[in-house]
Design a protein around this motif. Structure first.
Motif, PDB file in Angstrom:
ATOM      1  N   VAL A  32       0.843  -1.199   0.000  1.00  0.00           N
ATOM      2  CA  VAL A  32       0.000   0.000   0.000  1.00  0.00           C
ATOM      3  C   VAL A  32       0.878   1.248   0.000  1.00  0.00           C
ATOM      4  CG1 VAL A  32      -1.759   1.288   1.256  1.00  0.00           C
ATOM      5  CG2 VAL A  32      -1.846  -1.208   1.213  1.00  0.00           C
ATOM      6  N   ARG A 226      -2.053  -0.988  -4.087  1.00  0.00           N
ATOM      7  CA  ARG A 226      -3.197  -0.152  -3.697  1.00  0.00           C
ATOM      8  C   ARG A 226      -2.657   1.194  -3.240  1.00  0.00           C
ATOM      9  NH1 ARG A 226      -6.714   0.048   1.290  1.00  0.00           N
ATOM     10  NH2 ARG A 226      -5.427  -1.606   2.199  1.00  0.00           N
ATOM     11  N   VAL A 228      -3.526   4.530  -0.931  1.00  0.00           N
ATOM     12  CA  VAL A 228      -4.383   5.120   0.094  1.00  0.00           C
ATOM     13  C   VAL A 228      -3.993   6.583   0.234  1.00  0.00           C
ATOM     14  CG1 VAL A 228      -4.950   5.173   2.547  1.00  0.00           C
ATOM     15  CG2 VAL A 228      -4.829   2.990   1.351  1.00  0.00           C
ATOM     16  N   SER A 237      -9.261   4.863  -0.309  1.00  0.00           N
ATOM     17  CA  SER A 237      -8.554   3.724  -0.891  1.00  0.00           C
ATOM     18  C   SER A 237      -8.843   3.596  -2.384  1.00  0.00           C
ATOM     19  CB  SER A 237      -8.978   2.437  -0.172  1.00  0.00           C
ATOM     20  OG  SER A 237      -8.298   1.328  -0.713  1.00  0.00           O
TER      21      SER A 237
END
Length: 644
Positions: A32, A226, A228, A237
């Motif tokens: 992330v 991903r 964020v 997100s």
């Protein structure tokens, strides 16, 4: 179940809410990327996940026995210690367990049977279980293996290492723990292109859950599965890499603007209604009044998107057509050659990126181009009417005791940019500094804020040559994009040193690249163009070497080489070993192909968004293949050695 999650988290400093009822979770195998404006609270969130800080309110849950390791922007070491000892310090807990186990074992040997003996025996069994769980028995092997994986010399003194190598030591100290969750704050700081590429290759193959902060967009694109974003206290997100995030974010902001415009229009209509005459007020709906009060409160609490920096550079008079002409320029420091017979011409309007590993001499070449440093050999001819403005990566131009206003315009309350006078407070506002901070000392600013102040100071001075040495450090992504637009539209000459690959691609029109040994070469285009041209040149050179080796006469081979081959043919292995040896190359090729396929799936990152369990399984298989390859290669070498 998530490795870690925060629900309804709140965190504030003063009146600013960094986390405003925010939610976040991290799954196994996820990578992330955490992004947001400078000062949004990214590092604070990272410390909360690391357990180094706590939210003011909210629920934090984590899996039992979860091992989390945090690597800050500027890791601290004992600079007199060896690299081995610093990396081993990551296993302090495991080593302490081992020391206690040894002490209990010695005490047990000297204690006669009885209650005390039984207590020691119970403690020893508990310690043994903990040592097994933490794999602490072979901690030295773990350290040595990690050093080999990262490419570090365990005997080197940490204080003698470069910034990039110290960053590797910090990562090795984290990875030797074999954490479930790895937290990295600006991991690409101090790393050159090769170091960044090495780090990307390392991270995309880790089975660890990863949460990292960076403003390097190319790094985000390669590593993140991903994104964020910490935006006005909320954690938003976006599955996929940074490019996917940009598309979705633009769509989201458009929808948000439309909704807010509708809300504001309705609020304005209700405000007109509430101010109507006495007769209208008699028929007023109590519910409608309550709704108006609620709308007013909602509008007052709305946190608008933070404004962007307003960049405008003071344009000086035009320089001569030729800014600098270098002919067979050589520069040495002691026995080391920094620039070796380099020839190039810098024309007005050129935007040139200087690229190469740390210590290659980029700053030295800059000074030679500008005539600030004289070459040992060759000639540098500097053009006419050069007005250079500098951006220094060490921020040495900033006096920490001066106020922001005095830094921009000493002794005056006005700044003149392109013939337009502007009050210093207004000018600082363009760079997102509130008026009440104008009298604050520079030392009160964060790293990103100091970079913004340096840009403000730089652009307030008329110039026709901008010299930017690592201008992107600590700048958030929106400011980076605005700086790119400004430099792209700038009529003057730009000389840029940066390790931000996306920034180079979006700004420069040619590259001066360090080729090693003081050799520099000019390439047309940006960073990606340089990479393509360099790789093509290397392939051509390798092919030429192979071709010349094929065409070499067989008689030129040393006699002992031929004898060695004949001797090999005469040595016999057992039938089973011979079959095993013949099968190993195909097995190794099969494993390498499988590893390559899985690596491509992991690098893409979409597998984690589609199926987190499958992503975790592939990560484990990738690591297992590495071990299988090592075993196969060692066996192949062993069998080959028996034939000799």
């Amino acid at each position: 179940m998530s490795l870690y999650s925060i629900s309804d988290a709140q965190l504030a400093f003063g009146h600013v809410a960094l986390l405003d009822h925010a939610d976040f979770s991290l799954e196994a195998g996820e990578r992330v990327g955490l992004i947001g404006r400078n000062g949004a609270g990214k590092s604070s969130l990272l410390k909360i996940v690391a357990g180094l800080a706590a939210p003011d309110d909210g629920l934090v849950t984590r899996q039992a026995e979860l091992t989390t390791v945090y690597v800050p922007q500027e890791p601290e070491f004992d600079l007199d210690a060896s690299v081995f000892d610093v990396v081993a310090s990551g296993l302090t807990e495991a080593r302490a367990l081992l020391d206690e186990y040894d002490a209990v074992a010695h005490a047990l040997a000297d204690t006669p049977e009885g209650a005390q003996h039984d207590e020691l025996l119970a403690r020893m069994n508990a310690l043994q279980s903990s040592l097994d769980m933490h794999d602490a028995w072979n901690w030295r092997t773990r350290v040595a293996t990690t050093l080999a994986q990262i490419g570090l010399d365990g005997d080197a003194r940490t204080g003698a290492l470069s910034g990039g190598m110290k960053k590797r030591v910090a990562l090795a100290r984290a990875l030797v723990v074999q954490p479930d969750v790895l937290l990295l704050d600006e991991p690409t700081n101090h790393l050159d292109f090769e170091g960044i590429r090495w780090l990307e290759d390392l991270l995309v193959t880790l089975r660890t859950g990863l949460l990292f902060i960076t403003h390097d967009r190319a790094f985000l694109d390669r590593v993140a599965t991903r994104i964020v974003e910490l935006d006005r206290g909320r954690l938003l997100s976006y599955p996929g890499n940074f490019s996917a995030y940009q598309t979705r974010k633009a769509q989201q902001l458009e929808v948000e603007q439309v909704e807010q415009a509708k809300f504001d229009k309705l609020l304005a209509q209700e405000e007109v209604w509430i101010r109507k005459g006495v007769e209208a007020r008699r028929t007023r709906s109590v519910g409608r009044i309550a709704r108006l009060v609620e709308m007013r409160n909602e509008r007052a609490e709305r946190r608008n998107v933070q404004g962007n920096v307003k960049l405008d550079v003071g344009q000086g008079e035009k320089s001569g057509k030729i800014v600098a002409e270098l002919t067979d320029v050589t520069k040495r420091f002691g026995e080391r050659t920094i620039v070796d017979r380099f020839t190039a011409t810098v024309m007005r309007g050129d935007k040139i990126g200087l690229v190469g590993p740390n210590g290659a001499g980029k700053t030295t070449l800059l000074k030679l181009i500008l005539g600030e440093l004289q070459p040992d050999e060759g000639r540098v001819r500097t053009g006419t009417n050069i007005q250079a403005a500098y951006f220094d990566q060490m921020r040495a131009q900033l006096d920490l005791d001066k106020s922001l206003a005095d830094t921009i315009s000493p002794g005056s309350e006005w700044v003149e940019v392109n013939g337009v006078k502007k009050h210093v407070m207004s000018y600082l506002g363009d760079f997102l500094f509130a008026p009440e901070r104008a009298r604050s000392p520079v030392q009160s600013l964060s790293g990103g804020e100091r970079n913004r102040l340096l840009l403000a100071r730089l652009f307030a001075r008329p110039a026709n040559v901008l010299v930017l040495d690592e201008p992107t450090n600590d700048l958030d992504i929106p400011t980076l994009e605005l700086l790119e637009e400004l430099l792209a539209d700038y009529d003057g000459t730009v000389l840029l040193v940066s390790h931000d690959r996306a920034f180079l691609d979006n700004v420069v029109t040619s590259v001066f690249a360090a080729e090693g040994g003081g050799k520099w070469r000019e390439y047309v285009g940006g960073f990606s163009d340089w990479q393509i041209q360099r790789e093509r040149s290397e392939r051509i050179a390798e092919e030429a070497v192979r071709q010349s080796a094929k065409e070499a006469p067989k008689d030129d081979l040393p006699k002992d080489s031929a004898a060695g081959r004949n001797a090999q043919r005469t040595v016999k292995l057992s039938f089973k070993e011979q079959r095993e040896l013949e099968a190993l190359p195909a097995r190794i090729a099969e494993l390498e192909e499988e590893q390559k396929t899985i690596g491509a799936q992991l690098e893409d990152g979409s597998i984690f968004a589609k199926d987190a369990k499958e992503g975790a399984r592939l990560s484990e298989r990738h690591a297992a293949i590495e071990e299988e390859l090592l075993v196969a290669l060692e066996r192949w070498e062993e069998l080959e050695a028996k034939r000799k």
